[in-house]
Design a protein around this motif. Sequence first.
Motif, PDB file in Angstrom:
ATOM      1  N   UNK A 120       0.889  -1.138   0.107  1.00  0.00           N
ATOM      2  CA  UNK A 120      -0.201  -0.081   0.083  1.00  0.00           C
ATOM      3  C   UNK A 120       0.819   1.275  -0.027  1.00  0.00           C
ATOM      4  N   UNK A 121       0.286   2.347  -0.286  1.00  0.00           N
ATOM      5  CA  UNK A 121       1.036   3.630  -0.283  1.00  0.00           C
ATOM      6  C   UNK A 121       1.417   4.210  -1.529  1.00  0.00           C
ATOM      7  N   UNK A 122       0.824   3.606  -2.615  1.00  0.00           N
ATOM      8  CA  UNK A 122       1.065   3.994  -4.002  1.00  0.00           C
ATOM      9  C   UNK A 122      -0.274   4.170  -4.754  1.00  0.00           C
ATOM     10  N   UNK A 123      -0.289   5.130  -5.637  1.00  0.00           N
ATOM     11  CA  UNK A 123      -1.455   5.294  -6.372  1.00  0.00           C
ATOM     12  C   UNK A 123      -1.869   4.333  -7.392  1.00  0.00           C
ATOM     13  N   UNK A 124      -0.845   3.282  -7.815  1.00  0.00           N
ATOM     14  CA  UNK A 124      -1.139   2.036  -8.151  1.00  0.00           C
ATOM     15  C   UNK A 124      -0.545   0.919  -7.569  1.00  0.00           C
ATOM     16  N   UNK A 125      -1.576   0.206  -6.896  1.00  0.00           N
ATOM     17  CA  UNK A 125      -1.041  -0.996  -6.000  1.00  0.00           C
ATOM     18  C   UNK A 125      -0.269  -2.012  -6.710  1.00  0.00           C
ATOM     19  N   UNK A 126       0.732  -2.389  -6.080  1.00  0.00           N
ATOM     20  CA  UNK A 126       1.243  -3.557  -6.735  1.00  0.00           C
ATOM     21  C   UNK A 126       0.741  -4.753  -6.920  1.00  0.00           C
ATOM     22  N   UNK A 127      -0.265  -5.067  -5.775  1.00  0.00           N
ATOM     23  CA  UNK A 127      -0.957  -6.266  -5.750  1.00  0.00           C
ATOM     24  C   UNK A 127      -2.265  -6.127  -6.391  1.00  0.00           C
ATOM     25  N   UNK A 128      -2.443  -4.899  -7.207  1.00  0.00           N
ATOM     26  CA  UNK A 128      -3.721  -4.770  -7.870  1.00  0.00           C
ATOM     27  C   UNK A 128      -3.867  -6.028  -8.794  1.00  0.00           C
ATOM     28  N   UNK A 129      -5.063  -6.455  -8.834  1.00  0.00           N
ATOM     29  CA  UNK A 129      -5.500  -7.669  -9.721  1.00  0.00           C
ATOM     30  C   UNK A 129      -5.327  -9.192  -9.012  1.00  0.00           C
ATOM     31  N   UNK A 130      -4.753  -9.089  -7.992  1.00  0.00           N
ATOM     32  CA  UNK A 130      -4.404 -10.589  -7.215  1.00  0.00           C
ATOM     33  C   UNK A 130      -5.867 -10.745  -6.443  1.00  0.00           C
ATOM     34  N   UNK A 131      -5.996 -12.034  -6.020  1.00  0.00           N
ATOM     35  CA  UNK A 131      -7.095 -12.449  -5.526  1.00  0.00           C
ATOM     36  C   UNK A 131      -6.812 -13.158  -4.172  1.00  0.00           C
ATOM     37  N   UNK A 132      -7.398 -13.204  -3.232  1.00  0.00           N
ATOM     38  CA  UNK A 132      -7.244 -13.569  -1.941  1.00  0.00           C
ATOM     39  C   UNK A 132      -8.523 -14.361  -1.158  1.00  0.00           C
ATOM     40  N   UNK A 133      -7.923 -15.677  -0.909  1.00  0.00           N
ATOM     41  CA  UNK A 133      -9.155 -16.539  -0.081  1.00  0.00           C
ATOM     42  C   UNK A 133      -8.463 -16.580   1.480  1.00  0.00           C
ATOM     43  N   UNK A 134      -9.383 -16.237   2.454  1.00  0.00           N
ATOM     44  CA  UNK A 134      -9.058 -16.708   3.880  1.00  0.00           C
ATOM     45  C   UNK A 134     -10.036 -17.764   4.228  1.00  0.00           C
ATOM     46  N   UNK A 135      -9.212 -18.958   4.544  1.00  0.00           N
ATOM     47  CA  UNK A 135      -9.975 -20.000   5.207  1.00  0.00           C
ATOM     48  C   UNK A 135      -9.793 -20.113   6.673  1.00  0.00           C
ATOM     49  N   UNK A 136     -10.693 -19.797   7.536  1.00  0.00           N
ATOM     50  CA  UNK A 136     -10.617 -19.590   8.874  1.00  0.00           C
ATOM     51  C   UNK A 136     -11.412 -20.778   9.495  1.00  0.00           C
ATOM     52  N   UNK A 137     -10.719 -21.566  10.474  1.00  0.00           N
ATOM     53  CA  UNK A 137     -11.034 -22.548  11.044  1.00  0.00           C
ATOM     54  C   UNK A 137     -11.682 -22.274  12.446  1.00  0.00           C
ATOM     55  N   UNK A 138     -12.846 -22.598  12.944  1.00  0.00           N
ATOM     56  CA  UNK A 138     -13.287 -21.858  14.214  1.00  0.00           C
ATOM     57  C   UNK A 138     -13.992 -23.057  15.060  1.00  0.00           C
ATOM     58  N   UNK A 139     -13.439 -22.803  16.333  1.00  0.00           N
ATOM     59  CA  UNK A 139     -14.033 -23.976  17.272  1.00  0.00           C
ATOM     60  C   UNK A 139     -15.438 -23.586  17.738  1.00  0.00           C
ATOM     61  N   UNK A 140     -16.014 -22.529  17.042  1.00  0.00           N
ATOM     62  CA  UNK A 140     -17.289 -22.127  17.268  1.00  0.00           C
ATOM     63  C   UNK A 140     -18.223 -23.199  16.680  1.00  0.00           C
ATOM     64  N   UNK A 141     -19.331 -23.545  17.305  1.00  0.00           N
ATOM     65  CA  UNK A 141     -20.494 -24.412  16.782  1.00  0.00           C
ATOM     66  C   UNK A 141     -21.345 -23.624  15.637  1.00  0.00           C
ATOM     67  N   UNK A 142     -21.586 -24.434  14.582  1.00  0.00           N
ATOM     68  CA  UNK A 142     -22.214 -23.822  13.614  1.00  0.00           C
ATOM     69  C   UNK A 142     -23.481 -23.290  13.634  1.00  0.00           C
ATOM     70  N   UNK A 143     -24.200 -23.384  14.861  1.00  0.00           N
ATOM     71  CA  UNK A 143     -25.421 -22.963  15.180  1.00  0.00           C
ATOM     72  C   UNK A 143     -25.478 -21.969  16.295  1.00  0.00           C
ATOM     73  N   UNK A 144     -24.094 -21.634  16.529  1.00  0.00           N
ATOM     74  CA  UNK A 144     -23.965 -20.705  17.752  1.00  0.00           C
ATOM     75  C   UNK A 144     -24.222 -19.197  17.255  1.00  0.00           C
ATOM     76  N   UNK A 145     -25.130 -18.442  18.206  1.00  0.00           N
ATOM     77  CA  UNK A 145     -25.671 -17.381  17.945  1.00  0.00           C
ATOM     78  C   UNK A 145     -24.561 -16.247  17.667  1.00  0.00           C
ATOM     79  N   UNK A 146     -23.287 -16.395  17.901  1.00  0.00           N
ATOM     80  CA  UNK A 146     -22.359 -15.478  17.823  1.00  0.00           C
ATOM     81  C   UNK A 146     -21.422 -15.660  16.583  1.00  0.00           C
ATOM     82  N   UNK A 147     -22.018 -16.638  15.531  1.00  0.00           N
ATOM     83  CA  UNK A 147     -21.283 -16.867  14.336  1.00  0.00           C
ATOM     84  C   UNK A 147     -21.491 -15.975  13.345  1.00  0.00           C
ATOM     85  N   UNK A 148     -22.747 -15.084  13.081  1.00  0.00           N
ATOM     86  CA  UNK A 148     -22.589 -14.208  12.307  1.00  0.00           C
ATOM     87  C   UNK A 148     -21.701 -12.877  12.720  1.00  0.00           C
ATOM     88  N   UNK A 149     -21.440 -12.605  13.902  1.00  0.00           N
ATOM     89  CA  UNK A 149     -20.712 -11.639  14.361  1.00  0.00           C
ATOM     90  C   UNK A 149     -19.275 -12.040  14.051  1.00  0.00           C
TER      91      UNK A 149
END
Length: 229
Positions: A120-149
């Motif tokens: 960052x810090x440039x008018x034309x970002x060096x990472x422009x056009x790249x794509x990012x996937x974040x795969x996060x593993x959570x101990x939280x249960x799938x039906x926990x009310x806090x999941x949307x948060x």
Amino acid sequence: MSHNGVQTESQRTALVVVAHHRTDSLTAHIGRRTVAQLEAAGYRIDFLDLHAEGFDPRMNIEDQPDWGNREKPYSDEAQAHMQRVLAADIVVAVFPVYWMSVPAVLKGWIDRVWNYGFAYGRSKPRLAGKRMLWLGLGGIAGDDAALPAMQEALDGQLNAGIAYYCGFSHSMVGLLPDAEERPQRLDAAGNLNIGDAISGIERDDHYVEFDRKAAGFVEEFLAADRVPA
């Protein structure tokens, strides 16, 4: 670093970043499956296990941004990782969710490597056009009310606060709850209730479904990548 398969001029590179201290963890397992899925889709793989490579997540004087000099030469370690990011068409981070965020080793990698003048810090970002996937593993249960948060917090931090800020053309968070063998839920009073551990066929079925969901996020991400701009 692993470069498997026959490379062609048009072959894309995926940088797969795993942030877990145990090679026998579910996170590492999902990382390996993700590598195999991306290879099957034709990607050349650069596999980055932050702990195995001994990456130090602590900010230091060499890598502290100089706001008056965006061309500052950072440490050799940071510069080497910058080149790996630049060489990738897509970046996939696989990590356990800690406190509705990423582990320190992954946050430190971003702090030290995705630095001012590079990410960052440039008018034309060096990472422009790249794509990012974040795969996060959570101990939280799938039906926990806090999941949307949790989903909202990760979307805000990772998609808007990092990938968008650095010029990525697309960023997606795949949140995988139910990572624990013992289901964890918070009750209305904030008490953590831990259920009985699953075992046998039930456990096998649980993790087959977990693998399926992870693969589904990767496929969804790749499908978006194939849509013409």
